[in-house]
Design a protein around this motif. Structure first.
Motif, PDB file in Angstrom:
ATOM      1  N   ASN A  47       0.821  -1.210   0.000  1.00 56.47           N
ATOM      2  CA  ASN A  47       0.000   0.000   0.000  1.00 56.47           C
ATOM      3  C   ASN A  47       0.860   1.266   0.000  1.00 56.47           C
ATOM      4  O   ASN A  47       0.543   2.241  -0.695  1.00 56.47           O
ATOM      5  CB  ASN A  47      -0.922  -0.004   1.219  1.00 56.47           C
ATOM      6  N   LYS A  84      -8.773  -9.399   4.168  1.00 56.37           N
ATOM      7  CA  LYS A  84      -9.236  -8.253   3.384  1.00 56.37           C
ATOM      8  C   LYS A  84      -8.438  -8.094   2.096  1.00 56.37           C
ATOM      9  O   LYS A  84      -8.999  -7.799   1.028  1.00 56.37           O
ATOM     10  CB  LYS A  84      -9.131  -6.976   4.231  1.00 56.37           C
ATOM     11  N   PHE A  85      -7.123  -8.302   2.188  1.00 55.17           N
ATOM     12  CA  PHE A  85      -6.270  -8.195   1.003  1.00 55.17           C
ATOM     13  C   PHE A  85      -6.629  -9.268  -0.009  1.00 55.17           C
ATOM     14  O   PHE A  85      -6.768  -8.986  -1.217  1.00 55.17           O
ATOM     15  CB  PHE A  85      -4.800  -8.311   1.408  1.00 55.17           C
ATOM     16  N   LYS A  87      -9.419 -10.856  -0.373  1.00 52.88           N
ATOM     17  CA  LYS A  87     -10.731 -10.605  -0.962  1.00 52.88           C
ATOM     18  C   LYS A  87     -10.678  -9.437  -1.936  1.00 52.88           C
ATOM     19  O   LYS A  87     -11.313  -9.469  -3.008  1.00 52.88           O
ATOM     20  CB  LYS A  87     -11.735 -10.317   0.164  1.00 52.88           C
ATOM     21  N   ARG A  88      -9.903  -8.415  -1.608  1.00 56.33           N
ATOM     22  CA  ARG A  88      -9.785  -7.231  -2.467  1.00 56.33           C
ATOM     23  C   ARG A  88      -9.262  -7.593  -3.848  1.00 56.33           C
ATOM     24  O   ARG A  88      -9.752  -7.093  -4.868  1.00 56.33           O
ATOM     25  CB  ARG A  88      -8.861  -6.212  -1.801  1.00 56.33           C
TER      26      ARG A  88
END
Length: 419
Positions: A47, A84-85, A87-88
């Motif tokens: 990020n 989260k990563f 799924k993103r």
């Protein structure tokens, strides 16, 4: 000058006809791996760098295996970052509690890695996949982040050491004993940033589980990677698992090695690594009287079905010593299921072992088996550094599942002949 197996794989992935030791190259990657400890760091770097996508959703694997099932709030938050990563970016090979396994047992089992691949993982034991004839090595989380985004990374082409294996392993001697013997012989820095290449007639007598174990611990000798030739045993293992074609590389006859070691497998004995370095080895007849309080049978080194079978054979009809806690940790859900189907779980329970879900757990001092001050543990894991499994004044002794199981029964370090 010819090339080694490792050099051929690196040349192919760098788009070059030839590479030499010491050369800096940029290579394409077939797989980038992370776990629940290293991936959150990589995500942060990803990020910060402003990356907005991964190079291939089918070539990134993220495995929640070190602190899972989550041991505390911090572990839960680390896993949440990974979820989260994944799924993103729609990561296909994301493995979480309930369908997880210890990463270096899981990826070969699931056919995610294969012969001829170039693989990096933000875990030092990524060198495991050399058992399949792949080049695989551990990297830092920053390199993982860049690898996920670009599908490339840089390497310095390593020099190579040849280990010429002859003969066959005697009864009750395993791949774990082979690699402990080698590390004891050359030291924990004996192969520093070198490719450990295993060859010779003795290779064909080694099971895939033994090869995975040996390659896994190449890093404990300082190796950049460990690698085996692709033979019928390798191809039989990959057949039906691997998606797509694999590539078989062979070292040139005039490949250059900085050293060659000849090892007659038939002369080896069960071997134990004493604290606090893997190189501190003794054969079972040199151990002496060393009482223990814990045994761990599992990990990315020795948590496969062959390892479970070896332990079950020793424990069948016996009880764990009353002064010992014996922890059984199947490395994957599939191994767990096979243990159930083959009756090993009943043997373990009858012997009064504790059985856990697939996890790295105590191997890195994470959870599910932490040692108190003064306690000793015989473990089928890969490291026995100071404080590795708990208190800085505890001790870890590395051994095969056979020796570990026998020690659990004896209440001290022992081989099967001692029971």
């Amino acid at each position: 000058m010819g090339m080694t197996m490792t050099q051929k794989i690196l040349a192919a992935h760098a788009g070059l006809d030839n590479v030499v030791a010491g050369q800096l190259i940029s290579a394409n990657l077939d797989m980038v791996l992370g776990n629940d400890i290293t991936t959150p760091v990589a995500v942060n770097e990803f990020n910060k760098a402003g990356f907005d996508g991964i190079f291939d959703k089918e070539k990134v694997s993220i495995v929640m295996d070190h602190f899972t099932p989550n041991k505390d709030i911090k572990a839960a938050e680390q896993c949440m970052t990974c979820r989260k990563f994944a799924k993103r970016f729609d990561v296909v090979d994301f493995f979480d509690t309930g369908r997880v396994g210890v990463e270096h047992a899981l990826l070969p089992e699931q056919g995610i890695v294969k012969a001829g691949d170039c693989i990096i993982g933000a875990d030092s034991h990524t060198c495991t996949y050399g058992a399949l004839g792949a080049f695989s090595t551990g990297v830092g989380s920053t390199d993982m982040a860049a690898g996920m985004a670009t599908g490339r990374t840089w390497f310095k082409v390593p020099e190579a050491i040849k280990f010429n294996l002859t003969g066959e392993l005697p009864e009750n001697v395993t791949g774990k004993d082979v690699i402990l013997h080698i590390i004891g012989m050359i030291g924990v820095d004996g192969a520093l940033y070198k490719s450990m290449e295993f060859t010779g007639e003795g290779v064909k007598s080694l099971s895939m589980e033994s090869r995975l174990c040996i390659s896994n611990m190449a890093i404990e000798a300082g190796g950049k990677n460990g690698i085996f030739p692709v033979d019928e045993i390798t191809e039989e293992y990959m057949r039906g698992r691997v998606k797509g074609e694999w590539t078989k590389y062979e070292a040139d006859e005039d490949a250059e090695y900085v050293a060659t070691y000849d090892i007659n497998l038939s002369e080896l004995k069960p071997t134990v690594s004493f604290p606090h370095l893997p190189e501190n080895t003794r054969t079972i007849d040199e151990v002496g009287d060393v009482s223990i309080q814990q045994v761990v049978i599992g990990s990315c080194t020795n948590g496969r079905i062959e390892d479970m079978e070896a332990a079950a054979k020793i424990l069948k009809g016996r009880k764990v010593h009353p002064d010992v806690r014996c922890l059984i940790m199947p490395a994957t859900q599939q191994v767990y299921r096979e243990c159930m189907e083959k009756g090993y779980m009943e043997i373990f329970l009858d012997a009064e072992c504790a059985i856990t879900a697939p996890t790295c757990g105590p191997c890195l001092g994470g959870h599910s088996g932490i040692l108190a001050e003064g306690e000793r543990c015989v473990a089928t894991t890969n490291r026995n550094f100071v404080g590795r499994m708990g208190h800085v004044k505890s001790e870890v002794y590395l051994a095969s599942p056979i020796v570990a199981a026998a020690s659990a029964v004896a209440g001290k370090i022992a081989g099967p002949d001692d029971l």
